[in-house]
Motif scaffolding. Structure first.
Motif, short mmCIF file in Angstrom:
data_model
loop_
_atom_site.label_atom_id
_atom_site.label_comp_id
_atom_site.label_asym_id
_atom_site.label_seq_id
_atom_site.Cartn_x
_atom_site.Cartn_y
_atom_site.Cartn_z
N LEU A 108 25.82 61.72 -6.25
CA LEU A 108 25.10 62.42 -5.19
C LEU A 108 23.65 62.70 -5.56
N ILE A 109 23.40 62.99 -6.83
CA ILE A 109 22.02 63.18 -7.28
C ILE A 109 21.24 61.89 -7.07
N ILE A 110 21.82 60.76 -7.47
CA ILE A 110 21.14 59.47 -7.34
C ILE A 110 20.87 59.13 -5.87
N VAL A 111 21.86 59.34 -5.01
CA VAL A 111 21.69 59.05 -3.59
C VAL A 111 20.59 59.93 -2.98
N ASN A 112 20.60 61.20 -3.32
CA ASN A 112 19.61 62.11 -2.75
C ASN A 112 18.20 61.84 -3.28
N PHE A 134 8.69 61.56 -1.52
CA PHE A 134 7.88 62.26 -2.51
C PHE A 134 6.52 62.70 -1.96
N LYS A 135 6.09 62.11 -0.85
CA LYS A 135 4.81 62.51 -0.25
C LYS A 135 4.94 63.82 0.52
N LYS A 136 6.10 64.02 1.13
CA LYS A 136 6.36 65.25 1.89
C LYS A 136 7.75 65.78 1.52
N PRO A 137 7.89 66.38 0.34
CA PRO A 137 9.23 66.79 -0.11
C PRO A 137 9.80 68.01 0.61
N SER A 182 13.85 65.21 3.75
CA SER A 182 13.52 65.38 2.33
C SER A 182 13.95 66.75 1.83
N MET A 183 13.84 67.74 2.68
CA MET A 183 14.27 69.09 2.29
C MET A 183 15.78 69.12 2.08
N ILE A 184 16.51 68.43 2.96
CA ILE A 184 17.97 68.36 2.81
C ILE A 184 18.33 67.62 1.52
N ALA A 185 17.61 66.54 1.23
CA ALA A 185 17.87 65.79 0.00
C ALA A 185 17.55 66.64 -1.22
#
Length: 65
Positions: free
Chosen positions: A15-19, A25-28, A33-36
């Protein structure tokens, strides 16, 4: 119990790898991206808890013998 914790550990690392791949990375802090990012933090917590559990089981086994 050992196999079960190893499976859970593998799932958490997966799950870490998938997320990480879902993270922009430009808009974390926006959208998916926030969910990830939350998923990465939660998965790291799960890995940490599982490693503590495995260590406690090893200590318990040493104390029994």
């Amino acid at each position: 119990m050992k196999i079960f914790t190893n499976i859970l550990l593998f799932i958490a690392i997966a799950l870490i790898i998938v997320n990480v791949f879902l993270l922009d990375f430009k808009k974390p802090m926006e959208g998916n991206s926030m969910i990830a990012l939350i998923g990465i933090v939660a998965s790291f917590c799960a890995v940490f808890i599982l490693l503590i559990f495995k260590m406690s089981k090893k200590i318990e086994e040493k104390l029994k013998h």
